[in-house]
Design an enzyme around this catalytic site. Sequence first.
Site, mmCIF file in Angstrom:
data_model
loop_
_atom_site.group_PDB
_atom_site.id
_atom_site.type_symbol
_atom_site.label_atom_id
_atom_site.label_comp_id
_atom_site.label_asym_id
_atom_site.label_seq_id
_atom_site.Cartn_x
_atom_site.Cartn_y
_atom_site.Cartn_z
ATOM 1 N N SER A 1 -7.572 -2.853 6.322
ATOM 2 C CA SER A 1 -8.589 -1.831 6.599
ATOM 3 C C SER A 1 -9.398 -1.549 5.358
ATOM 4 C CB SER A 1 -7.905 -0.546 7.077
ATOM 5 O OG SER A 1 -7.387 -0.734 8.366
ATOM 6 N N CYS B 1 -3.559 -3.805 4.276
ATOM 7 C CA CYS B 1 -2.598 -4.791 4.793
ATOM 8 C C CYS B 1 -2.983 -6.227 4.440
ATOM 9 C CB CYS B 1 -2.478 -4.666 6.307
ATOM 10 S SG CYS B 1 -2.085 -3.002 6.844
ATOM 11 N N ASN C 1 4.904 -1.265 12.560
ATOM 12 C CA ASN C 1 3.985 -1.840 11.572
ATOM 13 C C ASN C 1 4.667 -1.923 10.205
ATOM 14 O OD1 ASN C 1 1.712 -2.737 10.254
ATOM 15 N ND2 ASN C 1 0.401 -1.025 10.832
ATOM 16 N N GLU D 1 0.854 -1.186 0.000
ATOM 17 C CA GLU D 1 0.000 0.000 0.000
ATOM 18 C C GLU D 1 0.894 1.241 0.000
ATOM 19 O OE1 GLU D 1 -2.307 0.510 3.714
ATOM 20 O OE2 GLU D 1 -1.576 -1.473 4.228
ATOM 21 N N HIS E 1 -2.397 -10.157 12.068
ATOM 22 C CA HIS E 1 -1.873 -8.903 11.518
ATOM 23 C C HIS E 1 -1.474 -8.025 12.710
ATOM 24 C CE1 HIS E 1 -1.241 -5.245 9.486
ATOM 25 N NE2 HIS E 1 -2.256 -4.640 10.087
HETATM 26 N N1 CAA Z 1 1.254 3.323 30.635
HETATM 27 C C1 CAA Z 1 0.799 2.129 30.153
HETATM 28 N N2 CAA Z 1 -0.218 2.048 29.243
HETATM 29 C C2 CAA Z 1 -0.777 3.186 28.819
HETATM 30 C C3 CAA Z 1 -0.360 4.452 29.277
HETATM 31 C C4 CAA Z 1 0.705 4.500 30.234
HETATM 32 N N3 CAA Z 1 1.156 5.643 30.728
HETATM 33 N N4 CAA Z 1 -1.121 5.405 28.685
HETATM 34 C C5 CAA Z 1 -1.976 4.760 27.868
HETATM 35 N N5 CAA Z 1 -1.772 3.428 27.944
HETATM 36 C C6 CAA Z 1 -2.468 2.358 27.230
HETATM 37 C C7 CAA Z 1 -3.957 2.605 27.064
HETATM 38 O O1 CAA Z 1 -4.692 2.183 28.201
HETATM 39 C C8 CAA Z 1 -4.248 1.786 25.818
HETATM 40 O O2 CAA Z 1 -4.355 0.426 26.147
HETATM 41 P P1 CAA Z 1 -5.792 -0.330 25.985
HETATM 42 O O3 CAA Z 1 -6.181 -0.163 24.552
HETATM 43 O O4 CAA Z 1 -5.467 -1.741 26.332
HETATM 44 O O5 CAA Z 1 -6.713 0.379 26.908
HETATM 45 C C9 CAA Z 1 -2.982 1.927 25.004
HETATM 46 O O6 CAA Z 1 -1.965 2.368 25.897
HETATM 47 C C10 CAA Z 1 -3.088 2.968 23.892
HETATM 48 O O7 CAA Z 1 -3.550 4.146 24.460
HETATM 49 P P2 CAA Z 1 -4.691 5.000 23.726
HETATM 50 O O8 CAA Z 1 -5.789 4.098 23.269
HETATM 51 O O9 CAA Z 1 -5.039 6.152 24.582
HETATM 52 O O10 CAA Z 1 -3.817 5.483 22.483
HETATM 53 P P3 CAA Z 1 -4.184 6.494 21.340
HETATM 54 O O11 CAA Z 1 -5.639 6.730 21.257
HETATM 55 O O12 CAA Z 1 -3.299 7.670 21.478
HETATM 56 O O13 CAA Z 1 -3.697 5.692 20.044
HETATM 57 C C11 CAA Z 1 -4.192 4.052 18.374
HETATM 58 C C12 CAA Z 1 -3.861 4.292 19.848
HETATM 59 C C13 CAA Z 1 -5.626 4.501 18.100
HETATM 60 C C14 CAA Z 1 -4.050 2.563 18.083
HETATM 61 C C15 CAA Z 1 -3.188 4.855 17.502
HETATM 62 O O14 CAA Z 1 -1.867 4.464 17.768
HETATM 63 C C16 CAA Z 1 -3.449 4.744 16.011
HETATM 64 O O15 CAA Z 1 -4.298 5.437 15.463
HETATM 65 N N6 CAA Z 1 -2.681 3.845 15.302
HETATM 66 C C17 CAA Z 1 -2.810 3.650 13.861
HETATM 67 C C18 CAA Z 1 -4.035 2.837 13.507
HETATM 68 C C19 CAA Z 1 -3.914 1.391 13.903
HETATM 69 O O16 CAA Z 1 -2.833 0.870 14.098
HETATM 70 N N7 CAA Z 1 -5.069 0.702 13.998
HETATM 71 C C20 CAA Z 1 -5.082 -0.707 14.303
HETATM 72 C C21 CAA Z 1 -6.236 -1.420 13.628
HETATM 73 S S1 CAA Z 1 -6.255 -1.073 11.872
HETATM 74 C C22 CAA Z 1 -5.068 -2.136 11.210
HETATM 75 O O17 CAA Z 1 -4.654 -3.062 11.849
HETATM 76 C C23 CAA Z 1 -4.552 -1.853 9.844
HETATM 77 C C24 CAA Z 1 -3.214 -1.206 9.975
HETATM 78 O O18 CAA Z 1 -2.193 -1.877 9.939
HETATM 79 C C25 CAA Z 1 -3.146 0.232 10.145
#
Ligand code: CAA
Length: 391
Positions: A311, A112, A278, A80, A234
């Site tokens: 996705s 992916c 990733n 991609e 994945h």
């Molecule tokens: N210590 C330990 N853990 C902590 C922490 C701290 N101080 N602060 C936060 N965390 C934990 C949170 O509790 C959370 O864990 P849980 O989900 O188990 O509750 C984790 O860290 C992540 O925290 P947030 O959810 O608050 O993180 P965020 O909202 O800032 O971002 C995300 C997370 C949405 C995945 C972001 O990284 C993102 O958008 N990533 C890209 C998209 C992605 O990877 N999506 C995955 C599915 S899509 C796919 O798989 C296709 C692909 O390859 C893209």
Amino acid sequence: MTAVGIDRISFYCPRYSLPLTALAGARGVDAAKYLEGLGQEVMAVPPPDEDTVTMAAAAAQPLLEPPAAERVALLLLATETGVDQSKAAGLFVHGLLKLPARCRVVEVKQACYSGTAALRMACAMVAQDPESQALVIASDIARYTLGSPGEPTQGCGAVAMLVTAQPRLLTVEPHAGLHTEDVMDFWRPNYRQAALVDGKYSTRMYLHTAVQAYQHYTQASGLGLSDIDRFCYHIPFTRMAYKAHTQLAQQDAGPAPGKRELDHAVGHSLTYNRLTGNTYTAALYQGLASLLDTCPDDLGGRRIGLFSYGSGCTGEFFSMRVCKGYRKQLLTQRHRHLLADRTELTFQAYEDILNLRIPEDGLHYEFAPYRTGGFRFAGMQDHKRCYEVVT
Ligand code: CAA
């Protein structure tokens, strides 16, 4: 029916990296969020003279010692991070690797998931003509807007797989569990370098798709989790695999698995991804290589369950059998060396690299050489990408 599958698998990642502690420090985030919350330690960063093509060629090169190259009748490159709207990136790879002219070369896209689509198509061709071989390569650079929540999940790398009849590594089983829906959880319009993502929604869609695909697989195959020894998911970030496996375990009406059980099921598949981030199309197969390379148990004869997610979205749950004596086929030392021998970037150098843009004016450019694998993206001339073999 002739057994068809993966005879050898090879992983490549660029020679530069950024520890996520440095990213956390620069962004004012508690490092534990990245290290534990997302489960990532290091991000692989491509230098300006590496791209989808050079990573793909470097991953495939070790699989093509003669006479293997002469029998490759199909090269499918899943990505991609395409480099051209028309010409398949695999054609540059075909040239760099001096593959035979009597060969089909096509690029495959569905986020992916496309590495899995390519693997399925390659298996079908080889089943029809067992004398032929196919090269399936998944190669990607995962990139989000700097400073966005996706930034710590960036990474890059490529996996190449030689698909043959009577494979010596893994036999691909025929059953497939599928789920497709038209959703906007993650996408990248043609005019953007970085992907756009509805992060939380994307994780929900991933889990929903995993459950639907797994249910279809169990109906189609009559198999369940207890028939499967290890799992590869994945891996957008390693915590996602733990979440997915927890969901699937509960589909079989069992209790939520404990940490030991989860580590047994998915732990060894995550070692490499934690150190690269990733790799989009390559991530599932990087996980497969990681499992085979790092699991101390002999997996010969065991079944591996795999969940591929793209996705947008399409997902597939399927399975493979590990061949007896498979360890002779592995490139474990090469993979370990690639991951251990990388130059750590400063945060400033990382940002500078990600802010660079390829010139678009059609003039002649020669790019400065960085540390690379066996191939470089050497420059541009008349809007053409120029690649060279590194001697
Ligand atoms: N210590 C330990 N853990 C902590 C922490 C701290 N101080 N602060 C936060 N965390 C934990 C949170 O509790 C959370 O864990 P849980 O989900 O188990 O509750 C984790 O860290 C992540 O925290 P947030 O959810 O608050 O993180 P965020 O909202 O800032 O971002 C995300 C997370 C949405 C995945 C972001 O990284 C993102 O958008 N990533 C890209 C998209 C992605 O990877 N999506 C995955 C599915 S899509 C796919 O798989 C296709 C692909 O390859 C893209």
